[in-house]
Scaffold this active site. Structure first.
Site, short mmCIF file in Angstrom:
data_model
loop_
_atom_site.label_atom_id
_atom_site.label_comp_id
_atom_site.label_asym_id
_atom_site.label_seq_id
_atom_site.Cartn_x
_atom_site.Cartn_y
_atom_site.Cartn_z
CB SER A 1 18.22 6.52 -10.63
OG SER A 1 18.33 7.50 -9.63
CG HIS B 1 18.02 2.65 -13.39
ND1 HIS B 1 18.29 3.84 -14.33
CD2 HIS B 1 17.26 3.22 -12.51
CE1 HIS B 1 17.62 4.75 -13.95
NE2 HIS B 1 16.86 4.50 -13.07
CG ASN C 1 19.09 9.50 -15.51
OD1 ASN C 1 17.81 9.79 -15.78
ND2 ASN C 1 19.18 8.60 -14.40
#
Length: 508
Positions: free
Chosen positions: A125, A146, A196
């Site tokens: 990640s 991911h 993210n």
């Protein structure tokens, strides 16, 4: 490296029997794939198989699959005692701990075991796909895949091409993701990949706003959940994920981007992490959980509206119309003159600017002036904004007035962009820069964010809904007031705003 996933001989390998590994095994088996699982802890592998069997059985009980299908899926899972057991696997997904040394040792072993045309994937990640691939003899067969936790519930999977990843390898992983009943999106290797990166715009910007004493933590959560429609406020979310997880990831992305200001961490978050106030897992974070549930404080009370004259600025035509309609329906004592009377409550509707700048520019008495966000939350939770000169009686009158129809309102201190305008514009700007850098296409950016973060909209849809020109105004106002490059608009946003285009429009 053409791999036929429909071939009866196809076998997927998974390394790591923790939460992520067992989740990957479950969705792969449920998708009809044969799966081999390995973990250095053999007991954990067996526990994972039993756990997956229970989860498949539970899915059958809920009618999500038949008992026969659940039994067949369980039967497609095999535990191997060593990586040599992956010799006949065409694809292996590594879901080991986030330690590059451990991962590189795994890849070295796999290269000596698997066929030359087999694919090695990582579920990392946070680590660079390109960097992880660099020691490999054949980095072109290495790719990122991911998944998000919990894997069976989170439909998104990011497929990440490293600099040397062969195009057909990523194509195969996209098809594999669909076979595993996931929603794959394709992106190029970049710090934080897609989800993210965008996620930093929500919690970091909220922390910056709180650090400026603009609003307290419960009100920021109320404004963003009730006003903007986010499933959780940023601080409730931070308590759920844990500061010991979120803040180090923020620092890592910031460093990997060579200290890009858009991702600059907030010192308050580090301080609270070091104090051990991590959230639900420690019983105390931004909220108290000692009773077993979140203790959310009551809202501040304000007097009811007492008939004070109301004057609404016409500087922003749309804002003036929207606020006038609400005040009229509530029954406010509305003035219609070109300027306010000497005792009137003055309401302004700035886009981007703070109330101080707005009052000074329009020649209004700041002691009687408050701002109202008419772009976000006007029908669900209103945001009212004072300035350093606002008197308490006018603040109270504004709150009493604008809650007169039953819609709740929060009062914050002076801030460019209120709360929702500023945070949504920050999220949008990060999404636009991802598109500008070619990390992913506009549609995949929005799809990833909605599925991976459960936001009500993706960053580019947010921008189109607010209006690209309005988003540009908010960012420019923040940049002008703070002088902080964190708010510099992405060229993708600026060009489309100036041309009157959608943020999804691509250049030929």
């Amino acid at each position: 490296m053409a791999i036929n996933l429909d071939n009866d001989d196809f076998i997927l390998g998974v390394i790591g029997a923790g939460a992520m590994g067992r989740g990957i095994v479950q969705v792969a088996a449920a998708g009809g794939l044969r799966v081999k699982l390995f973990d250095v802890n053999q007991a954990q592998s067996q526990d994972a198989v039993e756990f997956v069997g229970k989860m498949l059985g539970r899915a059958a009980e809920k009618g999500q699959m038949t008992e026969a299908d659940a039994s067949a899926a369980s039967g497609r899972i095999e535990v191997v005692e060593a990586t040599q057991g992956f010799a006949d696997c065409q694809i292996v997904i590594e879901a080991a701990t986030e330690n590059p040394d451990i991962k590189n040792k795994i890849y070295e072993d796999l290269e000596g075991i698997m066929a030359e045309d087999a694919i090695i994937a990582t579920n990392t990640s946070s680590l660079s796909i390109t960097t992880l691939a660099s020691p490999l003899k054949k980095p072109e067969r290495f790719v990122g895949m991911h998944f998000f936790n919990p894997v069976p519930l989170m439909r998104l999977v990011e497929v990440i091409d490293g600099v040397r990843t062969a195009a057909e390898v990523g194509d195969t992983l996209m098809e594999l993701g669909r076979r595993m009943t996931r929603e794959p999106v394709r992106c190029q290797d970049a710090p934080g990949f897609l989800v993210n990166q965008v996620g930093r715009g929500y919690n970091i910007e909220a922390a910056h706003i709180n650090s400026e004493q603009v609003a307290d933590i419960p009100d920021l959560d109320r404004i963003l959940s009730e006003g903007a429609g986010f499933r959780m406020g940023p601080f409730t979310l931070l308590d759920l994920t844990g500061l010991d997880v979120t803040h180090p990831a923020t620092e890592l992305i910031y460093r990997q981007f060579y200290e890009e200001p858009r991702f600059r961490p907030n010192v308050m978050l580090r301080a609270r992490m070091e104090a051990g106030m991590l959230g639900r897992k420690t019983g105390h974070g931004f909220y108290d959980y000692s009773s077993g549930k979140q203790e959310f404080p009551a809202e501040a009370g304000y007097p009811a509206y007492d008939g004070l004259p109301i004057w609404i600025s016409k500087a922003e035509d749309e804002g003036h119309k929207a606020l006038t309609e609400i005040v009229t329906k509530i029954g406010g004592n509305l003035e219609t003159g070109e300027s306010p009377s000497s005792d009137a409550l003055i309401l302004v509707t700035p886009i981007g600017d703070d109330v101080t700048t707005t009052a000074v520019d329009q020649g209004l008495d700041p002691a009687r002036t408050l701002g109202v966000d008419t772009l976000v939350g006007l029908a669900t939770r209103r945001t009212l904004m004072t300035n350093p000169a606002t008197k308490a009686e006018f603040r109270d009158a504004a709150h009493g007035l604008l809650t007169g129809d039953g819609v709740k309102a929060s009062v914050i201190r002076d801030c460019p962009g209120f709360v929702c305008q500023r945070i949504i514009s920050t999220i949008c700007n990060i999404g636009c820069q991802i598109a500008q850098l070619g990390t992913a296409g506009p549609e995949d950016i929005d799809k990833a964010v909605v599925l991976g973060l459960n936001y009500p909209n993706g960053p580019l849809t947010f921008g189109d809904q607010l209006g690209p020109k309005n988003v540009l105004r908010v960012l420019e106002a923040c940049h002008r007031l703070y002088g902080d490059p964190r708010y510099r608009p992405s060229p993708w946003l600026r060009r489309r705003a100036e041309l009157g285009l959608s943020l999804f429009d691509k250049e030929i």
